[in-house]
Design a protein around this motif. Structure first.
Motif, short mmCIF file in Angstrom:
data_model
loop_
_atom_site.label_atom_id
_atom_site.label_comp_id
_atom_site.label_asym_id
_atom_site.label_seq_id
_atom_site.Cartn_x
_atom_site.Cartn_y
_atom_site.Cartn_z
N MET A 155 -32.56 -23.67 78.21
CA MET A 155 -33.42 -24.77 78.65
C MET A 155 -32.59 -26.00 79.04
SD MET A 155 -36.83 -24.52 76.19
CE MET A 155 -35.94 -24.44 74.64
N TYR A 156 -31.52 -26.24 78.30
CA TYR A 156 -30.64 -27.37 78.64
C TYR A 156 -30.00 -27.17 80.01
CZ TYR A 156 -26.44 -30.24 78.73
OH TYR A 156 -25.44 -31.11 79.11
N ARG A 157 -29.50 -25.96 80.25
CA ARG A 157 -28.82 -25.70 81.53
C ARG A 157 -29.82 -25.65 82.69
NH1 ARG A 157 -26.21 -20.94 82.09
NH2 ARG A 157 -24.67 -21.85 83.50
N GLU A 158 -31.06 -25.23 82.41
CA GLU A 158 -32.08 -25.23 83.47
C GLU A 158 -32.35 -26.65 83.95
OE1 GLU A 158 -36.50 -23.31 84.20
OE2 GLU A 158 -36.10 -24.34 82.31
N LYS A 159 -32.45 -27.59 83.01
CA LYS A 159 -32.69 -28.99 83.40
C LYS A 159 -31.45 -29.61 84.02
CE LYS A 159 -36.33 -30.04 80.03
NZ LYS A 159 -37.35 -30.25 81.09
N LYS A 160 -30.29 -29.30 83.47
CA LYS A 160 -29.05 -29.91 83.95
C LYS A 160 -28.78 -29.54 85.40
CE LYS A 160 -24.10 -30.23 83.03
NZ LYS A 160 -22.98 -29.84 82.13
N TYR A 161 -29.01 -28.25 85.74
CA TYR A 161 -28.72 -27.78 87.09
C TYR A 161 -29.95 -27.71 87.97
CZ TYR A 161 -24.32 -26.53 84.87
OH TYR A 161 -23.13 -26.57 84.17
N ALA A 162 -31.11 -28.17 87.45
CA ALA A 162 -32.35 -28.20 88.22
C ALA A 162 -32.62 -26.85 88.88
CB ALA A 162 -32.29 -29.30 89.28
N VAL A 163 -32.54 -25.79 88.07
CA VAL A 163 -32.72 -24.43 88.61
C VAL A 163 -34.17 -24.16 88.95
CG1 VAL A 163 -32.54 -21.97 88.07
CG2 VAL A 163 -30.71 -23.54 87.41
N ASP A 222 -38.61 -24.94 87.44
CA ASP A 222 -39.61 -25.86 86.91
C ASP A 222 -40.01 -25.44 85.50
OD1 ASP A 222 -41.47 -27.86 86.65
OD2 ASP A 222 -43.03 -26.79 87.77
N ASP A 223 -39.08 -25.57 84.56
CA ASP A 223 -39.34 -25.26 83.14
C ASP A 223 -39.90 -23.85 82.95
OD1 ASP A 223 -38.47 -27.80 82.38
OD2 ASP A 223 -40.45 -28.65 82.73
N LYS A 278 -42.29 -15.89 91.90
CA LYS A 278 -41.62 -16.29 93.16
C LYS A 278 -40.44 -17.23 92.88
CE LYS A 278 -45.60 -15.63 96.20
NZ LYS A 278 -46.38 -14.84 95.23
N LEU A 279 -39.62 -16.84 91.92
CA LEU A 279 -38.42 -17.58 91.57
C LEU A 279 -37.18 -16.84 92.07
CD1 LEU A 279 -39.32 -18.32 87.84
CD2 LEU A 279 -39.61 -19.88 89.78
N SER A 280 -36.09 -17.55 92.17
CA SER A 280 -34.82 -16.92 92.56
C SER A 280 -34.25 -16.16 91.38
CB SER A 280 -33.82 -17.98 93.04
OG SER A 280 -32.54 -17.40 93.21
N PHE A 281 -34.31 -14.83 91.44
CA PHE A 281 -33.82 -14.03 90.33
C PHE A 281 -32.33 -14.27 90.08
CE2 PHE A 281 -31.55 -10.09 89.14
CZ PHE A 281 -31.99 -10.00 87.83
N LEU A 282 -31.54 -14.36 91.13
CA LEU A 282 -30.09 -14.51 90.97
C LEU A 282 -29.74 -15.82 90.27
CD1 LEU A 282 -28.70 -13.10 94.33
CD2 LEU A 282 -28.79 -11.99 92.08
N LYS A 283 -30.46 -16.90 90.58
CA LYS A 283 -30.20 -18.18 89.92
C LYS A 283 -30.51 -18.09 88.43
CE LYS A 283 -30.81 -21.32 93.85
NZ LYS A 283 -29.43 -21.85 93.79
N TYR A 284 -31.63 -17.45 88.09
CA TYR A 284 -31.98 -17.31 86.69
C TYR A 284 -31.11 -16.27 85.98
CZ TYR A 284 -35.89 -20.51 86.43
OH TYR A 284 -36.63 -21.65 86.39
N PHE A 285 -30.66 -15.27 86.72
CA PHE A 285 -29.72 -14.28 86.20
C PHE A 285 -28.46 -15.01 85.72
CE2 PHE A 285 -26.79 -10.54 87.35
CZ PHE A 285 -27.02 -9.90 86.14
#
Length: 260
Positions: free
Chosen positions: A32-40, A42-43, A108-115
Motif C-alpha cells: 500500500m505504501y509503494r502504491e501511493k508512492k508511485y501512484a500505480v 487507485d487504492d 481494467k488495471l495494468s497487470f504488469l504494474k501491479y505485478f
C-alpha cells in the motif's frame, strides 16, 4: 523453536501462524505504501491482496494434495491432520499470480504494474513465513557435522530431535529478505513494466533450487529432483522470458523511469 506461543482459554496462538500473519500484514503495508508512492493505481492493492491470498491458498493446497496423493490414498485420515499446515509454496505463488491477473482484467488495471508492485511484498511475506517454519520445526535440513546448525527438541513433531541439522529455514528466510531488498533496489532501475516481477521469479527459483539440496523433510519428487526443484526450472525460464519480453515490448518512457 516455539510451536505454541501462548494460550488463552481455548484460544491458542501458534508460532507458525503468528509469523505468517506478520508476513501478510507487512506485505500489505509495504504494498500500500509503494502504491501511493508511485501512484500505480487507485487504492486497489488491498482488494488485490485479498484476492491473491484466497487464490494462492487454494492453489497451494491443491498442489500439496497432488504431490502427496499416494500418501493420502493410502491413509485418507492423514490428510485431515494437514488441513492447516499442508501447503506447497509454488502452488500459492502460481495461484496468487493467476488470481491477480484475473483481478486486474476485471478491474481494467495494468497487470504488469501491479505485478511489479506486489512481488517484493511476496518475498517479504515468505521471509517471515520461513521463520514460522523454524518455530514449527517443519521444512528442516539434513543432518550435519558443521558448526552452523540447529538442534530441535526431542519432542518436536516434525524435525528429528536432538541431532544437529542444517538450518534451512533460516537460510530460506535470509534469502527471501535479500530478494525483497534486491527487488526494491532494482525497481528503480528496471527499464520496463513487468521486469521486477520477472526478477522475483528468477531470484526465488534459483535460491529455492539450491536450498532444496539441503532439505531432508518428506517431499514429493520428480525423478532425481524434488517437486519444488522441478517447478523451479520452469519458473526460472518463465522469469527470464518475462524479463526479456517486457524489456522489448513495454519499455518505459524517460518520464516513467524518473517516477519509479
Amino acid at each position: 523453536m516455539k510451536e505454541v506461543l501462548f494460550s488463552i482459554g481455548p484460544f491458542t496462538v501458534y508460532g507458525y501462524g503468528f509469523m505468517i500473519a506478520i508476513g501478510v500484514v507487512a506485505a500489505f503495508l509495504v504494498g500500500m505504501y509503494r502504491e501511493k508512492k508511485y501512484a500505480v493505481g487507485d487504492d486497489q492493492i488491498f482488494s488485490l491482496g485479498i484476492w491473491c491470498l484466497v487464490g494462492g491458498w487454494l492453489a497451494a493446497k491443491v498442489l500439496f494434495v497432488i504431490t502427496e496423493l499416494p500418501a493420502i490414498v493410502a491413509d485418507p485420515e492423514w490428510f485431515l491432520t494437514t488441513l492447516s499446515s499442508g501447503f506447497v509454496v509454488y502452488g500459492g505463488l502460481i495461484g496468487g499470480i493467476l488470481t491477480g491477473y484475473v483481478f486486474c482484467r476485471i478491474k481494467k488495471l495494468s497487470f504488469l504494474k501491479y505485478f511489479d508492485l506486489v512481488m517484493p511484498s511476496i518475498a517479504l511475506a515468505q521471509a517471515f513465513g520461513r521463520l514460522g517454519c523454524l518455530m514449527a520445526g517443519c521444512c528442516y535440513g539434513k543432518e550435519t557435522a558443521g558448526a552452523f546448525h540447529i538442534i530441535f527438541p526431542a519432542d518436536c513433531g516434525y524435525a528429528p530431535g536432538g541431532v544437529p541439522l542444517i538450518p534451512t529455514q533460516l537460510i530460506s528466510s535470509a534469502a527471501n529478505f535479500l530478494n525483497f531488498f534486491a527487488l526494491l533496489f532494482l525497481a528503480r532501475r528496471t527499464k520496463s513494466d513487468g521486469q521486477v516481477g520477472g526478477l522475483y521469479l528468477i531470484f526465488y527459483s534459483i535460491g529455492r533450487f539450491i536450498i532444496e539440496c539441503f532439505r531432508d523433510d518428506p517431499r514429493g519428487s520428480v525423478g532425481p529432483l524434488s517437486t519444488s526443484q522441478f517447478i523451479a526450472i520452469f519458473m526460472l525460464i518463465a522469469g527470464i522470458a518475462i524479463f526479456v519480453y517486457c524489456g522489448k515490448k513495454f519499455p518505459k518512457t524517460e518520464e516513467q523511469a524518473k517516477e519509479t
